[in-house]
Design a protein around this motif. Structure first.
Motif, mmCIF file in Angstrom:
data_model
loop_
_atom_site.group_PDB
_atom_site.id
_atom_site.type_symbol
_atom_site.label_atom_id
_atom_site.label_comp_id
_atom_site.label_asym_id
_atom_site.label_seq_id
_atom_site.Cartn_x
_atom_site.Cartn_y
_atom_site.Cartn_z
ATOM 1 N N HIS A 335 0.814 -1.222 0.000
ATOM 2 C CA HIS A 335 0.000 0.000 0.000
ATOM 3 C C HIS A 335 0.845 1.268 0.000
ATOM 4 O O HIS A 335 0.328 2.341 0.316
ATOM 5 C CB HIS A 335 -0.915 0.017 1.236
ATOM 6 N N GLY A 336 2.127 1.168 -0.316
ATOM 7 C CA GLY A 336 3.015 2.323 -0.211
ATOM 8 C C GLY A 336 2.566 3.512 -1.033
ATOM 9 O O GLY A 336 2.615 4.657 -0.577
ATOM 10 N N GLU A 337 2.097 3.277 -2.247
ATOM 11 C CA GLU A 337 1.688 4.383 -3.106
ATOM 12 C C GLU A 337 0.494 5.121 -2.500
ATOM 13 O O GLU A 337 0.447 6.359 -2.495
ATOM 14 C CB GLU A 337 1.335 3.865 -4.501
ATOM 15 N N ALA A 338 -0.481 4.380 -1.970
ATOM 16 C CA ALA A 338 -1.647 5.019 -1.362
ATOM 17 C C ALA A 338 -1.282 5.750 -0.081
ATOM 18 O O ALA A 338 -1.901 6.765 0.263
ATOM 19 C CB ALA A 338 -2.719 3.972 -1.069
ATOM 20 N N LEU A 339 -0.271 5.269 0.635
ATOM 21 C CA LEU A 339 0.143 5.900 1.882
ATOM 22 C C LEU A 339 1.072 7.081 1.656
ATOM 23 O O LEU A 339 1.342 7.840 2.594
ATOM 24 C CB LEU A 339 0.847 4.881 2.790
ATOM 25 N N GLY A 340 1.583 7.234 0.453
ATOM 26 C CA GLY A 340 2.536 8.305 0.189
ATOM 27 C C GLY A 340 3.945 7.967 0.618
ATOM 28 O O GLY A 340 4.754 8.859 0.875
ATOM 29 N N VAL A 341 4.271 6.667 0.704
ATOM 30 C CA VAL A 341 5.604 6.216 1.099
ATOM 31 C C VAL A 341 6.371 5.807 -0.149
ATOM 32 O O VAL A 341 5.893 4.977 -0.930
ATOM 33 C CB VAL A 341 5.518 5.037 2.095
ATOM 34 N N LEU A 342 7.551 6.379 -0.332
ATOM 35 C CA LEU A 342 8.362 6.088 -1.516
ATOM 36 C C LEU A 342 9.320 4.926 -1.293
ATOM 37 O O LEU A 342 9.605 4.174 -2.212
ATOM 38 C CB LEU A 342 9.153 7.341 -1.907
ATOM 39 N N ALA A 343 9.843 4.791 -0.084
ATOM 40 C CA ALA A 343 10.780 3.710 0.241
ATOM 41 C C ALA A 343 10.798 3.530 1.746
ATOM 42 O O ALA A 343 10.390 4.424 2.502
ATOM 43 C CB ALA A 343 12.178 4.020 -0.280
ATOM 44 N N VAL A 344 11.265 2.376 2.166
ATOM 45 C CA VAL A 344 11.298 2.076 3.597
ATOM 46 C C VAL A 344 12.507 1.207 3.900
ATOM 47 O O VAL A 344 12.874 0.337 3.117
ATOM 48 C CB VAL A 344 9.989 1.366 4.049
ATOM 49 N N THR A 345 13.167 1.475 5.001
ATOM 50 C CA THR A 345 14.253 0.646 5.501
ATOM 51 C C THR A 345 13.984 0.322 6.959
ATOM 52 O O THR A 345 13.208 1.003 7.627
ATOM 53 C CB THR A 345 15.616 1.353 5.392
#
Length: 453
Positions: A335-345
Motif C-alpha cells: 500500500h506504499g503508493e496510497a500511503l505516500g511512502v516512496l521507500a522504507v528501511t
C-alpha cells in the motif's frame, strides 16, 4: 473487536488528531509529600522551614497547626479558601516524631529539560515519544497547572526555547511581548527562573506529513536532566546490537523503521494506521511505538526529512518488534503508493543478552573448530610434499620400537573427502552480515519481488 473496543479505539484515534500539547506535572503545593525532606507533609504541631535563599510560590489548600514557621526571604504562600496556619505546641502532638523540622525541598530542582516532568496531552495506549520529543517542541502548546503552584528552571548554556503558546496562572500567552511582560513580573519570576530564554510563536504545523520537533540542539541538556538520577550513565540494554533512534538518549531493544515519504503522506493517518491495524494484535502486545518526523541523514540523498517509527520491546520477550517491523515493510510494499511512502528501511536489534551470549559462545566454538579443520586439510598435502609428514597404510609393518600413534577418524580416507560448502538460507528480506543489528530495505515502487517472496 466488541463495541466497547471500537469506541475506545475511536477515542484514541480522535485524540491523535488534536493539537499537540505538553502538560507540566510537578508542583510546589504545601500538601504534596514529595516536596518535603521527610517525604510527608508536616505533622500537626511540628516546625516548618522553607529555604531562606530561594524564591518560591507555595499553594496551601488546608489549615495547618505548627509550632514554628520559617519563611523564605522572597516568596509567597497562596492560601486557598479555608486554608491558614495556627500556632500549636509540639508536645501536645505525640505523632510529631523527634521534633526535627519539616524542610521544604529545593524548589529549583525542577528543570524544563527533564522529560520526566512532562506529560503529553494526546497520549494513547501503546504510543510513546523519544526523549527529545517528550519535552515541549516548537509547535506544542505548553500548559502549566492552573490550580497549583509551580517553579520551572531554564539551565545555563541551553538554546532558547520556543513553543507555540504558554498557559500559566489562568492566562494564555501567544505573543513574545505579553510573555516577556509576564516573565518580568513578580509572579513570573516566582514561577520561572534561570538564564534561559522562553519565547512563543503562534505557528501551527501546517504540513500533513508532520513537523520536526526542533529540540536537537537542546538534546544534551535533555539527556543530562534525564540521566541525572542514574549518575549520568545509560542503563545497559538487555539485547545485543541495541539501537539508538534519533532523539533518544540511551540504547533500546526493538526495531527502527524509516520511511521516505512523498507529498501525499499524512503523519497522523499513518500513526493511526499503526495503532489501529497492527499494535492491537495479540502478537504485538508489550510493544511501544513512536512515530515522528526527523531530519534525514546528510549522507543520504533526496528529501531533508524522513518518518521514524520506533518499535520498543518493553518486556523480557524479544522478537515482537522485528515481526511488527517486517509487517510494516510488507504493508508498505502493498500500500506504499496510497500511503505516500516512496521507500522504507528497517534496523532490528539482536537477541536477548542471555540468549545471545550462549548462542555466541556456541557459534564461536563451532567456527573455531571449522577453521582449525580447514587449516589442517590445507596444510596436510603441503607437509607431505615437503617430506615433513609421512604416514603408512594400515597393512604396512611398523618398525619395532617405533612409538605407536592413535587413530583419528577425522583423517580417515572417507572423512577426508571434500564436503560441499553450506548453501545460504532462502527467504527475503536478507539480513546484513557482520552485526547483530539487521537492516532491510523495501522500495514499494519496485517491490514486486519483495511482495512475492
Amino acid at each position: 473487536m466488541g463495541a466497547l473496543g471500537r469506541v475506545l479505539l475511536w477515542l484514541q484515534l480522535c485524540a491523535l488528531t488534536q493539537a499537540a500539547s505538553k502538560l507540566w506535572v510537578p508542583n510546589t503545593d504545601f500538601e504534596v509529600a514529595d516536596n518535603w525532606n521527610q517525604n510527608r507533609t508536616p505533622c500537626e504541631g511540628g516546625a516548618v522551614e522553607f529555604p531562606a535563599d530561594k524564591m518560591l510560590s507555595v499553594l496551601v489548600r488546608e489549615s495547618h497547626a505548627v509550632s514554628d514557621l520559617l519563611l523564605p526571604l522572597d516568596g509567597e504562600l497562596v492560601l486557598a479558601s479555608g486554608a491558614g496556619f495556627g500556632l500549636s505546641n509540639a508536645d501536645s502532638h505525640w505523632d510529631c516524631g523527634a521534633g526535627d523540622p519539616a524542610v521544604f525541598r529545593d524548589p529549583d530542582r525542577f528543570s524544563w529539560y527533564d522529560p520526566h516532568l512532562w506529560r503529553s496531552g494526546d497520549e494513547a495506549p501503546g504510543l510513546f515519544s523519544v526523549d527529545a520529543e517528550r519535552v515541549p517542541c516548537r509547535h506544542d502548546d505548553v500548559v502549566f497547572p492552573s490550580s497549583a503552584s509551580f517553579r520551572v528552571g531554564f539551565g545555563a548554556g541551553a538554546s532558547p526555547v520556543r513553543v507555540r503558546s504558554v498557559s500559566a496562572l489562568g492566562r494564555t500567552f501567544t505573543s513574545d511581548q505579553d510573555l516577556a511582560a509576564f516573565l518580568a513580573s513578580r509572579s513570573g519570576r516566582l514561577c520561572f527562573h534561570g538564564p534561559g530564554v522562553l519565547s512563543v510563536g503562534p505557528e501551527d504545523c501546517a504540513d500533513p506529513s508532520g513537523c520536526i520537533c526542533g529540540n536537537a540542539e537542546a538534546q544534551p541538556w535533555i539527556c543530562a536532566a534525564l540521566l541525572q538520577p542514574l549518575g549520568g550513565r545509560c542503563p545497559q540494554a538487555a539485547c545485543h546490537g541495541a539501537l539508538r533512534p534519533q532523539g533518544q538518549c540511551c540504547d533500546l531493544c526493538g526495531a527502527i523503521v524509516l520511511l521516505t515519504h512523498g507529498p501525499a503522506f499524512d503523519l497522523e493517518r499513518y500513526r493511526a494506521r499503526v495503532l489501529g491495524t497492527f499494535l492491537g494484535l495479540p502478537q504485538y502486545q508489550g510493544l511501544q511505538v513512536a512515530v515522528s518526523k526527523v531530519p534525514r541523514s546528510p549522507r543520504l540523498r533526496g528529501a531533508d526529512t524522513e518518518i521514524q517509527v520506533v518499535l520498543a520491546e518493553m518486556g523480557p520477550e524479544m522478537g515482537g518488534a522485528g515481526r511488527l517491523a517486517r509487517a510494516l515493510l510488507a504493508d508498505v510494499a502493498e500500500h506504499g503508493e496510497a500511503l505516500g511512502v516512496l521507500a522504507v528501511t528497517m534496523r532490528e536489534s539482536g537477541a536477548h543478552v542471555g540468549v545471545g551470549s550462549a548462542a555466541g559462545l556456541v557459534g564461536g566454538v563451532a567456527a573455531s573448530l571449522l577453521l582449525a579443520l580447514l587449516v589442517l586439510l590445507v596444510a596436510l598435502p603441503l607437509l607431505r610434499r615437503a617430506g615433513r609428514l609421512r604416514w603408512r597404510r594400515r597393512e604396512e609393518a611398523v618398525p619395532a620400537g617405533a612409538p605407536l600413534g592413535f587413530h583419528n577418524p577425522v583423517f580417515d580416507v572417507a572423512a577426508s573427502k571434500e564436503l560441499p560448502w553450506p548453501q545460504p538460507l532462502s527467504g527475503a528480506p536478507k539480513a546484513a552480515t557482520g552485526s547483530t543489528s539487521h537492516s532491510y530495505f523495501v522500495n514499494p515502487l519496485f517491490a514486486g519481488a519483495e511482495a512475492e517472496a
